[in-house]
Motif scaffolding. Structure first.
Motif, short mmCIF file in Angstrom:
data_model
loop_
_atom_site.label_atom_id
_atom_site.label_comp_id
_atom_site.label_asym_id
_atom_site.label_seq_id
_atom_site.Cartn_x
_atom_site.Cartn_y
_atom_site.Cartn_z
N ALA A 104 -3.83 3.88 -2.77
CA ALA A 104 -3.03 5.09 -2.98
C ALA A 104 -3.66 5.96 -4.06
O ALA A 104 -4.40 5.48 -4.92
N GLY A 105 -3.36 7.26 -3.99
CA GLY A 105 -3.80 8.18 -5.02
C GLY A 105 -5.31 8.39 -5.08
O GLY A 105 -5.85 8.68 -6.15
N LEU A 106 -5.99 8.26 -3.96
CA LEU A 106 -7.45 8.41 -3.95
C LEU A 106 -7.86 9.86 -4.21
O LEU A 106 -7.23 10.80 -3.71
N GLU A 107 -8.90 10.03 -4.99
CA GLU A 107 -9.53 11.34 -5.08
C GLU A 107 -10.21 11.65 -3.75
O GLU A 107 -10.51 10.75 -2.95
N TRP A 108 -10.48 12.93 -3.50
CA TRP A 108 -11.00 13.32 -2.20
C TRP A 108 -12.31 12.63 -1.86
O TRP A 108 -12.50 12.14 -0.73
N LEU A 109 -13.24 12.57 -2.82
CA LEU A 109 -14.53 11.94 -2.54
C LEU A 109 -14.36 10.44 -2.30
O LEU A 109 -15.11 9.84 -1.51
N ASP A 110 -13.40 9.83 -2.99
CA ASP A 110 -13.14 8.40 -2.76
C ASP A 110 -12.59 8.17 -1.36
O ASP A 110 -12.91 7.16 -0.71
N LEU A 111 -11.76 9.10 -0.89
CA LEU A 111 -11.24 8.99 0.47
C LEU A 111 -12.37 9.10 1.50
O LEU A 111 -12.43 8.32 2.46
N VAL A 112 -13.27 10.05 1.29
CA VAL A 112 -14.42 10.19 2.19
C VAL A 112 -15.25 8.91 2.19
O VAL A 112 -15.73 8.46 3.24
#
Length: 415
Positions: free
Chosen positions: A297-305
Motif C-alpha cells: 500500500a501507499g506505493l510511490e508511482w515509480l515503485d508501482l511501475v
C-alpha cells in the motif's frame, strides 16, 4: 469553434489518488487540461488530491469523519463551524454517507463568491444537490460519472450475510438516490466508456443525448516497460484499493490457491492495503495463502511501475468495471493481462490479441488463463506488446483532455 482558453473549476470530494481511480483521474486530467492551455483550479475535500506541480487547489475542509486512523469519529464541539458541518455529522450518525452532499454545498458556497472567475464547473462524481445551486448562478456544470454507485450498492447488498447488514448498506448508499436525481437534471454528463454510458441510462435515467463518452488515459511515459528489472517467475499482480465485492479479489485468491496445487512459485502481489478482518482476510486464511500473497500500500508511482515490471502476469478479476485504470496501467507497462468480461473491460482492454478475457466470478477460468500465460513466454511477450500498443493508440491523457474540452465548449455554448 471558439479556441480561447477556458477557466475551469474542477470539483472532487475524495480525490486522493491512493483512494482509487477518481483521484488518478483528477491528478492527470488537470495537468493535461493545463498543457492544452487552459486554466484549471481544483476545489477539493479531504483526502486531498496529489496534483502535478503548477495545478492550483482550493481546499474545502470537512469534518473528515472517515479518516483512516479514526473512522466514524466524533468531532469536538469546537470543530463545528456551520450548518453544513452539523448536517455532515447528523447524516453520519443516521448511518448515511454525507460527503457528496456536504462537499457540494461547500463548493457552491465558494463559487457563489467567485462566480466571475470561471467559465465552466466540472464535477468529479459528487452528483449532489449543490451542483444545482451552482447552475442557478449561471455557471454551466459538467459532471463525470465513472459509473453509477448504485451498482456498487447492489453487489454489496447481494453479498451481505444477513438482513441487518443489508439494511445498513441500503442506508449508507441512500446518497445514490440523490445522485440519480441530480444526474437527470444536469445538462451534460461525461462518462468513461460506452458500457458505463449504458449503465447510467439504466440506473439513473439520463438520456443518451446528454452523455458523452471520454475514455480515461494513462501516463505512458511513467507507465512503461522497464527493461532493466527482471520478471519474477510466478509473480502475479493485481490492484485492489477496496474490498468491494465487485472488485472480485476473492475469486482471484481462490484461483491462486488452485494454481498453488500444481506450482508452488505462484505469488500474488496486491497493490492495496490489507485489512485485518473482512472477506479478503477470511479468504486468505481459508485458502491457506498467508505466504503466497503480499499486500503493498501507499506505493510511490515509480515503485508501482517497478512492481509491474517484476510481474509475469497482471489480473483484473472484477465482476464489474466502468473503465479500469489498473488494466490500462498494466497494459501500458507491457504486462500481459488477464481480465474478466465484467462491465467495460472488453471495451477497454480489447478482444483480439491484447488480453485474455474470462467470465466474471469464475476462479477456475482465472486460474487456467494465468497458468497458460505463466507457461508460455512467447504468448506473454505478444500480449504485453499488443497491450502497450493499444494504450498508446487509445488511452492518453492528452486525448482525454481534448475530448473533455469539446464537451466544455458545448456546455458553455448552451448558456
Amino acid at each position: 469553434m471558439n479556441s480561447d482558453p477556458l477557466r475551469i473549476a474542477l470539483l472532487t470530494y475524495r480525490g486522493n489518488p491512493h483512494s482509487g481511480g477518481q483521484g488518478v483521474y483528477v491528478r492527470h486530467l488537470t495537468k493535461a487540461l493545463m498543457d492544452e492551455g487552459h486554466h484549471v483550479e481544483v476545489f477539493a475535500g479531504p483526502p486531498y488530491p496529489e496534483l502535478h506541480d503548477g495545478v492550483p487547489m482550493t481546499r474545502l475542509p470537512s469534518l473528515d469523519l472517515y479518516r483512516p486512523e479514526d473512522p466514524f469519529r466524533v468531532p469536538r464541539p469546537s470543530e463545528f463551524r456551520d450548518a453544513i458541518d452539523v448536517a455532515e455529522f447528523g447524516i453520519m450518525c443516521a448511518a448515511g454517507y454525507p460527503e457528496p452532499l456536504t462537499f457540494s454545498l461547500r463548493a457552491a458556497r465558494m463559487l457563489r463568491r467567485r462566480r466571475s472567475e470561471f467559465d465552466i464547473v466540472h464535477d468529479n462524481q459528487s452528483l449532489a444537490y449543490g451542483l444545482l445551486g451552482i447552475e442557478r448562478l449561471g455557471l454551466p456544470v459538467v459532471a463525470t460519472i465513472h459509473h453509477p454507485c448504485s451498482i456498487d450498492r447492489d453487489h454489496e447488498v447481494a453479498a451481505a450475510p444477513d438482513w441487518k447488514k443489508r439494511l445498513s448498506l441500503k442506508r449508507w448508499y441512500a446518497f445514490t438516490r440523490m445522485q440519480a436525481r441530480v444526474a437527470r437534471r444536469l445538462q451534460q454528463v461525461i462518462t468513461v466508456s460506452a458500457a458505463a454510458r449504458d449503465d447510467i441510462r439504466r440506473e439513473f435515467g439520463v438520456s443518451e443525448s446528454r452523455i458523452s463518452v471520454v475514455h480515461n488515459g494513462v501516463d505512458t511515459d511513467l507507465f512503461r516497460p522497464v527493461a532493466d528489472i527482471a520478471r519474477v517467475p510466478g509473480r502475479v499482480i493485481t490492484t485492489a484499493s477496496s474490498e468491494l465485492p465487485l472488485k472480485g479479489l476473492v475469486f482471484l485468491l481462490e484461483a491462486i490457491a488452485k494454481m498453488r496445487t500444481e506450482r508452488d512459485d505462484v505469488h500474488l502481489v496486491v497493490v492495496g492495503k490489507k485489512k485485518p478482518r473482512g472477506a479478503i482476510a477470511a479468504a486468505i486464511a481459508r485458502f491457506d495463502l498467508e505466504d503466497a500473497v503480499t499486500f503493498k500500500a501507499g506505493l510511490e508511482w515509480l515503485d508501482l511501475v517497478a512492481e509491474y515490471a517484476r510481474a509475469e502476469v497482471a489480473v483484473v478479476p472484477s465482476v464489474y468495471e466502468g473503465f479500469s485504470l489498473p488494466a490500462v496501467e498494466a497494459m501500458s507497462c507491457g504486462v500481459p493481462l488477464v481480465a474478466t468480461t465484467g462491465g467495460a473491460l472488453p471495451e477497454v482492454v480489447g478482444t483480439e490479441g491484447t488480453a485474455v478475457l474470462v467470465p466474471p466470478g469464475d476462479a477456475g477460468a482465472i486460474a487456467a488463463a494465468v497458468t497458460t500465460l505463466l507457461g508460455d513466454a512467447g504468448l506473454r511477450d505478444r500480449l504485453g506488446a499488443a497491450g502497450r500498443a493499444r494504450v498508446l493508440e487509445h488511452f492518453t491523457w492528452r486525448a482525454a483532455a481534448q475530448a473533455t474540452i469539446d464537451v466544455y465548449r458545448q456546455a458553455v455554448g448552451r448558456c
